[in-house]
Design an enzyme around this catalytic site. Structure first.
Site, mmCIF file in Angstrom:
data_model
loop_
_atom_site.group_PDB
_atom_site.id
_atom_site.type_symbol
_atom_site.label_atom_id
_atom_site.label_comp_id
_atom_site.label_asym_id
_atom_site.label_seq_id
_atom_site.Cartn_x
_atom_site.Cartn_y
_atom_site.Cartn_z
ATOM 1 N N LYS A 38 36.808 -25.604 1.855
ATOM 2 C CA LYS A 38 36.042 -24.365 2.109
ATOM 3 C C LYS A 38 34.859 -24.260 1.154
ATOM 4 O O LYS A 38 34.827 -24.959 0.130
ATOM 5 C CB LYS A 38 36.979 -23.183 1.918
ATOM 6 C CG LYS A 38 37.555 -23.106 0.510
ATOM 7 C CD LYS A 38 38.757 -22.208 0.424
ATOM 8 C CE LYS A 38 39.279 -22.176 -1.015
ATOM 9 N NZ LYS A 38 40.522 -21.419 -1.122
ATOM 10 N N HIS A 168 51.079 -18.816 0.351
ATOM 11 C CA HIS A 168 50.135 -19.106 -0.734
ATOM 12 C C HIS A 168 50.622 -18.407 -1.999
ATOM 13 O O HIS A 168 51.157 -17.303 -1.930
ATOM 14 C CB HIS A 168 48.744 -18.587 -0.328
ATOM 15 C CG HIS A 168 47.618 -19.034 -1.206
ATOM 16 N ND1 HIS A 168 47.339 -20.360 -1.447
ATOM 17 C CD2 HIS A 168 46.673 -18.331 -1.884
ATOM 18 C CE1 HIS A 168 46.274 -20.441 -2.249
ATOM 19 N NE2 HIS A 168 45.857 -19.223 -2.530
ATOM 20 N N ARG A 226 48.230 -28.337 -0.584
ATOM 21 C CA ARG A 226 46.851 -27.984 -0.226
ATOM 22 C C ARG A 226 45.976 -27.866 -1.473
ATOM 23 O O ARG A 226 45.515 -26.780 -1.813
ATOM 24 C CB ARG A 226 46.813 -26.623 0.504
ATOM 25 C CG ARG A 226 47.548 -26.515 1.788
ATOM 26 C CD ARG A 226 47.246 -25.152 2.438
ATOM 27 N NE ARG A 226 47.327 -24.051 1.507
ATOM 28 C CZ ARG A 226 48.429 -23.329 1.260
ATOM 29 N NH1 ARG A 226 49.546 -23.570 1.919
ATOM 30 N NH2 ARG A 226 48.395 -22.361 0.371
ATOM 31 N N TYR A 269 12.285 -13.239 -20.322
ATOM 32 C CA TYR A 269 12.357 -11.788 -20.111
ATOM 33 C C TYR A 269 13.173 -11.088 -21.196
ATOM 34 O O TYR A 269 14.274 -11.532 -21.543
ATOM 35 C CB TYR A 269 13.026 -11.482 -18.769
ATOM 36 C CG TYR A 269 12.207 -11.831 -17.556
ATOM 37 C CD1 TYR A 269 10.877 -11.443 -17.441
ATOM 38 C CD2 TYR A 269 12.788 -12.523 -16.498
ATOM 39 C CE1 TYR A 269 10.135 -11.755 -16.308
ATOM 40 C CE2 TYR A 269 12.062 -12.837 -15.365
ATOM 41 C CZ TYR A 269 10.733 -12.453 -15.279
ATOM 42 O OH TYR A 269 10.021 -12.765 -14.152
ATOM 43 N N CYS A 316 16.439 -16.816 -15.777
ATOM 44 C CA CYS A 316 15.647 -16.139 -14.746
ATOM 45 C C CYS A 316 16.067 -16.658 -13.378
ATOM 46 O O CYS A 316 17.002 -17.435 -13.254
ATOM 47 C CB CYS A 316 14.168 -16.395 -14.975
ATOM 48 S SG CYS A 316 13.652 -16.044 -16.670
ATOM 49 N N MET A 317 15.348 -16.234 -12.343
ATOM 50 C CA MET A 317 15.737 -16.621 -10.989
ATOM 51 C C MET A 317 15.645 -18.134 -10.777
ATOM 52 O O MET A 317 16.513 -18.730 -10.131
ATOM 53 C CB MET A 317 14.866 -15.895 -9.965
ATOM 54 C CG MET A 317 15.360 -16.047 -8.542
ATOM 55 S SD MET A 317 14.301 -15.247 -7.339
ATOM 56 C CE MET A 317 14.488 -13.534 -7.764
#
Ligand code: PLP
Length: 375
Positions: A38, A168, A226, A269, A316-317
């Site tokens: 997943k 689970h 799993r 920043y 930062c981004m």
């Protein structure tokens, strides 16, 4: 020295994945292995990773959503796949047509799957899920008989075949947690109920173990395990060490800019880092949009110019800065954020520890701008 063609890349060593699977298999002789792939195979790239898992001894794959399973089918993967989170409105007809096995933990979902199978003109393979104390998906023990009965009725009608019974763990990663024994007892009880009702033939696969249970709870092996995180070489129980697993992913970036700055220079920043002497700064072209948590500000370390460097100032981004002092650093030099530690770089476990999270969270958030490159 080889430079990546991109500002940054996640190098995935598929041989580590195969080795980790062999190691896991040694802990559960005789059990089938379904790898949880997943979330883009925990950020490692769905299809190449899935193929490596199947080469490495896994016989099945598990996904959260149907669309992840369908993406594997689109790519030509023919191994059995189980999808286990099925909210209303999922493409169930397509799933059963493409032979994706589905988890069901309620009579309503059994009926929906049976309806989709009838429309598609096939028999849906279903793993019935009991909630044995995880407090999440699956039928409670009170509702379990109703789920079994509904599935048996649909099986008699030919729309559904019960191929698995599963559950689970909530706390398999906490050694000795009292819920573990309780969950195993509840699961055994649920299996006995299913058996008695006639849903327990020898072809029905029983499974409950995630990575932590695969490595630490031999009594939780049943017919199949799993594992997820351990396949990628990351410890499911860090307090017990690394179990000999080898991390498959190395995250690297290329220094985009180098400059010499005077003492007292505020960095990034908020000026949360200020140079305490004349120094050399390097700009690393990865940021929180790429999964470098903003919380790593002034905290996580990377390997650059031969040594560990703490991130200097705000992440930062798209970028962050490192301070290498008087050490030589050139634009284009490679920085390793994390890897298997063999070159002195931090491991993902160290990143997770310094950020107060688990490796799962960091590795699944490496963004789509970062190409995965396979070896
Ligand atoms: C993610 C997941 C796993 C694998 O868990 P790990 O802790 O990564 O080994 C197994 N089963 C289910 C249902 C899962 O959602």
């Amino acid at each position: 020295m080889s430079f990546p063609m991109t500002p940054a890349e996640a190098r995935v060593d598929l041989s580590a994945i195969r080795e980790n699977l062999a190691l896991l298999g040694g802990h559960v002789p005789g059990a089938e292995m379904m790898v949880a792939v997943k979330a883009d195979a925990y950020g490692h790239g769905l299809v190449p990773t899935a193929r490596a898992c199947l080469e490495g001894g896994a016989t099945r794959l598990g996904t959260a959503y149907v669309r992840e399973a369908l993406a594997l089918r689109e790519a030509g993967v023919t191994a059995p796949i189980l999808a286990w989170i099925i909210p209303p409105g999922e493409p169930l007809e397509q799933a059963v047509e493409r032979d994706v096995e589905l988890s069901a933990g309620s009579p309503r979902l059994v009926d929906e799957i049976a309806g989709a199978a009838a429309r598609a003109g096939v028999t849906a393979r279903v793993h019935l899920k009991v909630e044995a104390g995880a407090g999440r998906g699956g039928a409670t023990l009170d509702d379990w008989s109703a789920v079994i009965d509904r599935a048996l009725a649909r099986q008699a009608e030919g729309t559904v075949e019960i191929t698995g019974l599963w559950s689970h763990f909530a706390c398999a990663d906490i050694p000795g947690h009292p819920s573990i024994a309780l969950q195993l007892a509840a699961f055994d009880e649920a299996l006995a109920v299913a058996e008695k009702a006639g849903a327990g033939g020898s072809h029905v696969i029983r499974h409950i173990a995630n990575s932590a249970a695969t490595l630490t709870l031999p009594q939780a092996r049943y017919d199949m395990v799993r594992p997820g995180i351990a396949v990628f070489g990351l410890s499911p129980v860090p307090e017990l060490g690394d179990f000999g697993l080898r991390p498959a992913m190395t995250l690297v970036a290329r220094i985009a800019l180098v400059k010499r700055v005077p003492k007292g220079s505020g960095v990034s920043y908020g000026h949360l880092y200020v140079t305490d002497r004349e120094s050399t700064l390097g700009l690393v072209p990865l940021g929180y949009a790429d999964g470098i948590l903003r919380h790593a500000t002034n905290r996580a370390e990377v390997l650059a110019a031969g040594r560990r460097r703490r991130i200097a100032g705000r992440v930062c981004m798209d970028q962050f800065v490192i301070d290498v002092g008087d050490d030589p650093l050139a634009e284009g030099d490679e920085v390793i954020l994390f890897g298997d530690g063999s070159r002195g770089e931090p491991t993902l476990q160290e990143w997770a520890d310094s950020l107060g999270t688990i490796t799962h969270e960091i590795v699944t958030r490496i963004g789509s701008r970062v190409p995965r490159v396979y070896r």
